[in-house]
Design a protein around this motif. Structure first.
Motif, mmCIF file in Angstrom:
data_model
loop_
_atom_site.group_PDB
_atom_site.id
_atom_site.type_symbol
_atom_site.label_atom_id
_atom_site.label_comp_id
_atom_site.label_asym_id
_atom_site.label_seq_id
_atom_site.Cartn_x
_atom_site.Cartn_y
_atom_site.Cartn_z
ATOM 1 N N TYR A 47 -6.165 -4.495 -9.204
ATOM 2 C CA TYR A 47 -5.303 -5.287 -8.332
ATOM 3 C C TYR A 47 -4.427 -6.241 -9.138
ATOM 4 O O TYR A 47 -4.869 -6.857 -10.092
ATOM 5 C CB TYR A 47 -6.134 -6.092 -7.324
ATOM 6 C CG TYR A 47 -5.291 -7.062 -6.531
ATOM 7 C CD1 TYR A 47 -4.579 -6.624 -5.416
ATOM 8 C CD2 TYR A 47 -5.158 -8.388 -6.924
ATOM 9 C CE1 TYR A 47 -3.768 -7.505 -4.713
ATOM 10 C CE2 TYR A 47 -4.350 -9.269 -6.231
ATOM 11 C CZ TYR A 47 -3.655 -8.822 -5.121
ATOM 12 O OH TYR A 47 -2.845 -9.685 -4.426
ATOM 13 N N CYS A 58 1.174 -4.277 -1.104
ATOM 14 C CA CYS A 58 0.181 -4.553 -0.051
ATOM 15 C C CYS A 58 0.830 -4.584 1.335
ATOM 16 O O CYS A 58 0.205 -4.187 2.319
ATOM 17 C CB CYS A 58 -0.538 -5.863 -0.340
ATOM 18 S SG CYS A 58 -1.565 -5.798 -1.830
ATOM 19 N N CYS A 61 0.833 -1.128 2.780
ATOM 20 C CA CYS A 61 -0.413 -0.382 2.574
ATOM 21 C C CYS A 61 -1.202 -0.297 3.881
ATOM 22 O O CYS A 61 -1.235 -1.254 4.661
ATOM 23 C CB CYS A 61 -1.259 -1.086 1.506
ATOM 24 S SG CYS A 61 -2.893 -0.332 1.269
ATOM 25 N N HIS A 63 -4.286 -0.456 4.327
ATOM 26 C CA HIS A 63 -5.492 -1.291 4.342
ATOM 27 C C HIS A 63 -5.223 -2.760 4.655
ATOM 28 O O HIS A 63 -6.153 -3.518 4.897
ATOM 29 C CB HIS A 63 -6.223 -1.196 2.999
ATOM 30 C CG HIS A 63 -6.653 0.186 2.648
ATOM 31 N ND1 HIS A 63 -7.555 0.894 3.407
ATOM 32 C CD2 HIS A 63 -6.274 1.010 1.635
ATOM 33 C CE1 HIS A 63 -7.728 2.095 2.869
ATOM 34 N NE2 HIS A 63 -6.966 2.190 1.784
ATOM 35 N N LEU A 77 -10.299 -3.854 2.101
ATOM 36 C CA LEU A 77 -11.108 -3.567 0.920
ATOM 37 C C LEU A 77 -11.665 -4.814 0.243
ATOM 38 O O LEU A 77 -12.548 -4.717 -0.603
ATOM 39 C CB LEU A 77 -10.289 -2.765 -0.100
ATOM 40 C CG LEU A 77 -10.329 -1.253 0.076
ATOM 41 C CD1 LEU A 77 -9.702 -0.817 1.365
ATOM 42 C CD2 LEU A 77 -9.716 -0.564 -1.096
ATOM 43 N N CYS A 89 -2.980 -2.356 -5.538
ATOM 44 C CA CYS A 89 -4.193 -1.916 -6.242
ATOM 45 C C CYS A 89 -4.239 -0.397 -6.168
ATOM 46 O O CYS A 89 -3.472 0.224 -5.430
ATOM 47 C CB CYS A 89 -5.449 -2.566 -5.660
ATOM 48 S SG CYS A 89 -6.116 -1.746 -4.209
ATOM 49 N N ALA A 91 -6.122 1.528 -4.728
ATOM 50 C CA ALA A 91 -6.520 2.100 -3.431
ATOM 51 C C ALA A 91 -5.346 2.129 -2.449
ATOM 52 O O ALA A 91 -5.527 2.460 -1.288
ATOM 53 C CB ALA A 91 -7.676 1.312 -2.840
HETATM 54 S S1 SF4 Z 1 -5.911 -1.719 -0.575
HETATM 55 FE FE1 SF4 Z 1 -4.947 -2.554 -2.403
HETATM 56 S S2 SF4 Z 1 -2.758 -2.152 -2.127
HETATM 57 FE FE2 SF4 Z 1 -3.738 -1.945 -0.129
HETATM 58 S S3 SF4 Z 1 -3.528 -3.972 0.829
HETATM 59 FE FE3 SF4 Z 1 -5.519 -3.902 -0.188
HETATM 60 S S4 SF4 Z 1 -5.131 -4.778 -2.226
HETATM 61 FE FE4 SF4 Z 1 -3.143 -4.222 -1.362
#
Ligand code: SF4
Length: 97
Positions: A47, A58, A61, A63, A77, A89, A91
């Protein structure tokens, strides 16, 4: 379905809805700290607060969660932490829509 079974089912369903709702609220309300770059999970997922990946951050994203702060948001996450809109990050996953 008998009357008893229907009542039990309805009780279970409403309890589940309340649990899901409270779960959502607690994720938001507990997410108060900005994610530390030294956090072991942050390190493992590489990250960073400023993405070096073209078009990936982010803010877009899948997530990331809704939050009150315009710049820092909860992430599924990283429970109880906030990630930067410009962060990234490994992910990262494209938000639908
Ligand atoms: S998974 Fe990673 S890229 Fe997605 S919001 Fe969370 S920290 Fe950001």
């Amino acid at each position: 379905m008998s009357k008893f079974n229907r009542r039990s089912f309805l009780k279970l369903s409403s309890t589940s809805v309340i649990g899901i709702t409270l779960g959502g609220i607690s994720l938001k309300s507990l997410a108060a700290e900005k994610l530390d770059l030294d956090d072991p999970t942050a390190k493992a997922l590489k990250y960073v607060h400023k993405s070096a990946e073209e078009g990936k951050n982010c803010a877009n994203c899948a997530h990331v969660q809704a939050g009150d702060d315009p710049e820092w948001k909860p992430c599924a996450l990283f429970p109880n932490k906030l990630v930067n809109n410009n962060g990234w990050c490994s992910a990262w996953m494209q938000k639908a829509g």
